[in-house]
Write an enzyme that holds these catalytic residues in place. Structure first.
Site, PDB file in Angstrom:
ATOM      1  N   LYS A 231       0.873  -1.157  -0.297  1.00  0.00           N
ATOM      2  CA  LYS A 231       0.099  -0.045  -0.526  1.00  0.00           C
ATOM      3  C   LYS A 231       0.803   1.210   0.051  1.00  0.00           C
ATOM      4  O   LYS A 231       0.285   2.606  -1.134  1.00  0.00           O
ATOM      5  CB  LYS A 231      -1.188   0.182   1.614  1.00  0.00           C
ATOM      6  N   ASN A 232       1.776   1.436   0.465  1.00  0.00           N
ATOM      7  CA  ASN A 232       2.398   2.869   0.968  1.00  0.00           C
ATOM      8  C   ASN A 232       3.644   2.912  -0.460  1.00  0.00           C
ATOM      9  O   ASN A 232       4.719   3.576  -0.171  1.00  0.00           O
ATOM     10  CB  ASN A 232       3.579   2.523   1.783  1.00  0.00           C
TER      11      ASN A 232
ATOM     12  N   ARG B  77      -8.466  -0.473   5.501  1.00  0.00           N
ATOM     13  CA  ARG B  77      -7.241   0.397   4.914  1.00  0.00           C
ATOM     14  C   ARG B  77      -6.201  -0.165   3.971  1.00  0.00           C
ATOM     15  O   ARG B  77      -5.608   0.185   2.681  1.00  0.00           O
ATOM     16  CB  ARG B  77      -7.297   1.507   5.331  1.00  0.00           C
TER      17      ARG B  77
ATOM     18  N   ASP C 204       5.427   0.795  12.124  1.00  0.00           N
ATOM     19  CA  ASP C 204       4.086   0.159  11.712  1.00  0.00           C
ATOM     20  C   ASP C 204       3.594  -1.026  12.476  1.00  0.00           C
ATOM     21  O   ASP C 204       2.588  -1.877  12.242  1.00  0.00           O
ATOM     22  CB  ASP C 204       3.825  -0.203  10.164  1.00  0.00           C
TER      23      ASP C 204
ATOM     24  N   CYS D 242      -4.771  12.762  13.539  1.00  0.00           N
ATOM     25  CA  CYS D 242      -5.378  11.228  13.267  1.00  0.00           C
ATOM     26  C   CYS D 242      -5.572  10.167  14.578  1.00  0.00           C
ATOM     27  O   CYS D 242      -4.586  10.941  15.466  1.00  0.00           O
ATOM     28  CB  CYS D 242      -5.155  10.484  11.919  1.00  0.00           C
TER      29      CYS D 242
ATOM     30  N   ARG E  34       0.349  14.752  13.364  1.00  0.00           N
ATOM     31  CA  ARG E  34       0.894  14.561  11.680  1.00  0.00           C
ATOM     32  C   ARG E  34       1.036  15.575  11.147  1.00  0.00           C
ATOM     33  O   ARG E  34       0.145  15.659  10.284  1.00  0.00           O
ATOM     34  CB  ARG E  34      -0.077  13.229  11.419  1.00  0.00           C
TER      35      ARG E  34
END
Ligand code: EPZ
Length: 421
Positions: free
Chosen positions: A22-23, A397, A305, A117, A122
């Site tokens: 995803k990233n 997500r 993460d 968030c 952030r």
């Protein structure tokens, strides 16, 4: 709304394939705005954040062809609109990565400020400071960043702190800037290296990605490219820890073990048997989990993460350990939910003290962010009894078909209609 219902206690056994990262996909989709030619991305994961980015690209005027599963063709022949609207940016802060490409190609961008968030404020001050250093005039107006420039100018810029999407945004901006840009104190994540590789396939001049200094020779224009997205290292590590916490034997196929060194060393230290080869990584548990301290840091350090998933694993450790979160200021939202399941975790600032317990008990718990959701799934897989995880839209997500993949490994897990939240 949906929830996940997990009946714990089943050791996971077998192989699971890592999907596209995803990233890596998100900045690559933004890179397609730098050219009027077609960019073809294969192994695109089917995730909410990807769908959000598709919507954003369409909004900006790009043409998309996503009819072949796993493949996305993007053609930004013209940029029809320069606005990344609040309703899209608030659901996915990585949308700010259109700033660099829009300014580089068009000299104009109106991007909603992402706001905070669950894991922290952030801010994006480093993104804006770098673009301003390149000559962009930046104003904040009613929650929007309004950026204008005749043409971005190469610059020698040092980040005040290591930022992944900040590094990516400025590499994207520099690709079409006038002259040479030197970026210092850069993020070195594999996803940054992947972006540089594809940009160079498009004709860019990016050197040094993967180190703390990246040099970009600006071009007048870029062409298209076709690329298969790298495997998702965070997804891979999450499934390896799912095998570990259930005292099972899980192999993740198609992942790049060199991207997981910090995690694999930690799992080895915690008493798991780790086997890595060209096709993937296998983690086998002998039933014991040794409590081991960890600190999160930018790559190649232990990834933030992985922190939430690792905390779930350490909740069943044989003694106690400390987990220090050096990257985000509020990334322990999963801790009180784990405590509801019987974990013994005490938070003090950026440090969590985890005292291992014999067992976790199933409970109703609530997801707060993407990796916290994964942490609760892992705890539920290991817990005695039934765990119900609410607000699983956070999970979706970043994890494609997680219940299905875990069921294939022997987990008792299913989606259900959620009538509580
Ligand atoms: C990227 O977020 C990832 N997202 C995150 O993954 C990941 O957790 C994070 O990097 C750290 O590895 C994507 O790549 C899409 P940062 P990013 O800028 O770039 C502060 C997931 O789970 N900061 O590296 O937003 C910031 O507040 C997500 O997939 C500033 O102060 O993270 C944080 O404390 C979650 N000013 C630290 O730097 C800035 O201008 C690192 O943030 C930028 C960042």
């Amino acid at each position: 709304m949906q929830k996940l219902v997990i009946k714990g206690g089943h050791p996971l056994q077998g192989s699971v394939e890592a999907g596209g990262a995803k990233n890596a996909a998100l900045p690559l989709m933004c890179a397609s705005l730098l050219t009027s030619d077609e960019v073809v991305l294969r192994r695109i994961p089917a995730l909410r954040d990807i769908r959000t980015t598709k919507q954003l690209l369409l909004q900006l005027g790009a043409q998309l062809d996503d009819f072949t599963p796993g493949m996305l063709r993007i053609k930004a022949r013209e940029i029809a609109d320069h606005t990344a609207p609040y309703e899209l940016v608030k659901t996915m802060r990585a949308s700010v990565m259109v700033l660099g490409p829009l300014l580089a190609r068009e000299g104009k961008a109106d991007v909603s400020l992402p706001g905070g968030c669950a894991i922290g404020a952030r801010p994006i001050d480093q993104h804006l400071k770098g673009l301003a250093a390149m000559g962009a005039k930046i104003e904040l107006d009613q929650g929007y960043i309004r950026a204008r420039v005749k043409r971005l100018q190469g610059v020698d810029f040092t980040f005040d702190l290591v930022t992944v999407t900040g590094t990516e945004n400025l590499i994207l901006a520099s690709a079409l800037a006038r002259g040479t840009t030197v970026l210092r104190n850069c993020a070195a994540e594999p996803e940054v290296v992947e972006l540089a590789h594809v940009l160079n396939r498009m004709g860019a001049g990016v050197e040094g990605a993967g180190t703390d200094t990246v040099v970009i020779e600006g071009r007048e224009s870029l062409g298209g490219a076709a690329h298969e997205i790298m495997p998702d290292r965070i997804e891979a590590g999450t499934y390896l820890m799912a095998g570990a916490i259930t005292r099972g034997d899980v192999r993740v196929v198609g992942c790049e073990s060199s991207h997981l060194n910090a995690l694999l060393e930690k799992l080895d230290d915690a008493g798991l048997t780790v086997e890595a080869d060209d096709d993937g990584v296998r983690v086998v548990s002998n039933g014991k989990i040794r409590s081991r301290n960890v600190e999160t840091n930018p790559y190649p350090g232990f990834a933030t993460d992985f922190q939430a998933q690792y905390m779930a694993l350490m909740a069943l450790g044989d003694s106690e350990c400390g987990i220090t979160e050096n990257v985000f200021e509020n990334r322990f939202m999963h801790a009180p939910e784990l405590v509801r399941m019987g974990a013994d975790i005490r938070i003090s600032g950026r440090c969590a003290r985890v005292i291992g317990v014999q067992t976790l008990s199933g409970a109703h718990v609530q997801a707060t962010d993407l990796r916290a959701s994964a942490s609760l799934v892992l705890a539920g897989l290991a817990a005695e009894g039934i765990t119900e995880i609410h607000r699983i839209y956070h999970l979706e997500r970043g994890y494609e078909r997680m219940p299905e993949k875990l069921s294939a490994l022997g987990a008792d897990i299913r989606r259900a209609k959620d009538d509580i939240v």
